[in-house]
Structure formats: C-alpha cells, structure tokens
Design an enzyme around this catalytic site. Structure first.
Site, PDB file in Angstrom:
ATOM      1  N   SER A 268     -43.957   3.084 -28.153  1.00  0.00           N
ATOM      2  CA  SER A 268     -45.211   2.552 -27.632  1.00  0.00           C
ATOM      3  C   SER A 268     -45.151   2.400 -26.112  1.00  0.00           C
ATOM      4  O   SER A 268     -44.890   3.370 -25.408  1.00  0.00           O
ATOM      5  CB  SER A 268     -45.532   1.229 -28.344  1.00  0.00           C
ATOM      6  OG  SER A 268     -46.892   0.918 -28.238  1.00  0.00           O
TER       7      SER A 268
ATOM      8  N   ASP B  36     -48.721   4.429 -33.867  1.00  0.00           N
ATOM      9  CA  ASP B  36     -47.719   3.695 -33.090  1.00  0.00           C
ATOM     10  C   ASP B  36     -46.352   3.674 -33.784  1.00  0.00           C
ATOM     11  O   ASP B  36     -46.236   3.315 -34.953  1.00  0.00           O
ATOM     12  CB  ASP B  36     -48.222   2.264 -32.898  1.00  0.00           C
ATOM     13  CG  ASP B  36     -47.479   1.513 -31.807  1.00  0.00           C
ATOM     14  OD1 ASP B  36     -46.240   1.473 -31.855  1.00  0.00           O
ATOM     15  OD2 ASP B  36     -48.148   0.955 -30.914  1.00  0.00           O
TER      16      ASP B  36
END
Length: 265
Positions: A39, A156
């Site tokens: 991320s 993610d």
C-alpha cells in the site's frame, strides 16, 4: 556490513512517516539490499528503491500544495460502484516522480504486495511494469477502485500481508519492519464512527491482527511502530505533524541500528 531487507507497511497518510526512517538509514549509510512494500509502503518504497533519497522524499511532500494533494487523492469515481475514488491521480503523480517505469530499472530490488480478490491470495510483483503493481497494492477496499491486471482483480496488499518482512528473510541477514498502522483513541463525544471511517478502520484492525500473528510466529530483526495516534487514512495534509511526531522513534531506531552493526546487544 550485514545484508539488510526493509519492509514498509500500509497505513494511508501515516505512511508519510516512512520518510523519516529512510532519512535515518541514509544518515547512517545503511543501504537496503531489497525492499518490500504494501500500500503506501509500496508507494514510498517504489520512490526510494528508484533512487529518490529520504531528504528528496521529504522535499517532494513539502512541495505538494493542498490543491495538488486534493487533486491527486480525491479523484471521484462517479461512474463506478466499486469505490469512492479512482486512484488514477496517484498513479499519474507516481509516473511523473518515480525515475523508473519497470521493476528492472530499480536501483534497489523491490517487491510490491497486492491481493487477488477472488482467490484471496497474496500477489507479489517484482518484475515488469511498476505502476500497475503499486496502484493495485494501494487499492484499499471501498476507497480506491480495484485494479484489473492479467485476468485478476487486485486490491490492497494489506488484506493479506500488511507488513511484508517475511518476503525478505531468504535474501537478508537483517529484516527491518516499519509498521505505520498507528493507533486510535475513542473520541469523548459521539464515539460511533461514520460509515467510511468504520470500513477503513475495520480494515486496519484486521491488518493489525495479521501483523501480530506473524510477529508471534517469526518476528523481524528490527520492528518499529510509531504511535501516530488518530491520523486518518487520507490526512496527507498533516504531513508536518506526521513527520515531527515520529522523531523520538527515529532516534531510537538509529541507536538500535548502530548497536546492531557494531555487534552490541
């Protein structure tokens, strides 16, 4: 010097604090042999692995005005029902700022973690085009649109591996893990979160559980978790506060590294 692997975790705007720890590495002349990021950790890690120093990263953040940040992050996904924002603004920004377009062009080898939504498995990128991998790694559910890549729907990487120091073990003698998941305190009034805050914070609660379980089984050589209290995912405008707020942990981090490389306990 021992071979060092650096893992940078996810945490939205709290990930700006990664920069302070990268500056500490630069000051001590410690150059990672490989970097793994999830991320925002993939974003910062991608810039750093491509040769952008910690000090240059700080300048880059400081030179971004509020309007630039707003335009970059808040690109509303009007025609999609999968997320609030497209995520294209961040991708375009990184394409301009990262002096590399592929993993092969990196000065330091980089591993970027994403999640295959339908198979529920980790996807680790280390070859090929860089931007789609980073964009997928930061596609936080409900916030940024998933990425369709090579027949997969990617979200993610924090859903499966929010702090990917385990990807470095076979290549490095020392693993450094920077956990920027932060902390939350209950507000004195109206403690019930709104819908967006509930979704995002619940995702971060689950990530913290994954990291805690991993650490119990096999902890990294050096683990750092700055407090970063009550900073929300999109609070990038608080970058000065974020960087200033981790200086005590940065100093402790430097002292730990010095002891490690001097062979002291």
């Amino acid at each position: 010097m021992k071979k060092v692997g650096l893992a940078l975790g996810g945490g939205g705007a709290k990930g700006i604090s990664h920069i302070a720890f990268l500056q500490a590495l630069d000051e001590l002349g410690v150059r990672p042999a490989v970097i793994a990021g999830t991320s925002i950790g993939a974003v910062i890690g991608g810039l750093y692995a491509a040769g952008v120093s910690g000090s240059q990263l700080e300048e880059l953040v400081k030179n971004l005005g509020l309007m630039d940040l707003t335009k970059m992050v808040l690109d509303f996904s009007i025609l999609s029902n999968s997320a609030i924002y497209k995520g294209k603004g961040i991708e375009e920004f990184l394409s301009r700022e990262i002096p590399a377009q592929t993993f092969e062009e990196m000065e330091v080898p980089l591993k970027v973690v994403a999640t295959d939504f339908w198979s529920r498995k980790e996807v680790v990128f280390s070859r090929g085009p860089l931007m789609p991998a980073i964009r997928a790694s930061m596609a936080m559910p409900a916030l940024f649109e998933p990425v369709q890549l090579n027949g997969r729907i990617l979200i993610d990487g924090g859903a499966v591996n929010p702090l990917p120091y385990d990807l470095l073990r076979q290549e490095c003698e020392v693993t450094i893990a920077i956990d920027v998941s932060g902390e939350k305190t209950q507000p004195p009034h109206n403690p019930v979160p709104n819908m967006v805050e509930s979704i995002l914070s619940t995702f971060q609660i689950m990530q913290a559980s994954i990291v805690a379980a991993k650490k119990q089984v096999s902890p990294p050589s050096i683990y750092v978790k700055p407090a970063l209290t009550n900073i929300r995912v999109l609070d990038f405008y608080r970058y000065k506060e974020i960087l200033a707020g981790v200086q005590e942990e940065v100093q402790e981090f430097k002292e730990t590294l010095i002891k490690l490389f001097e062979g002291r306990d």
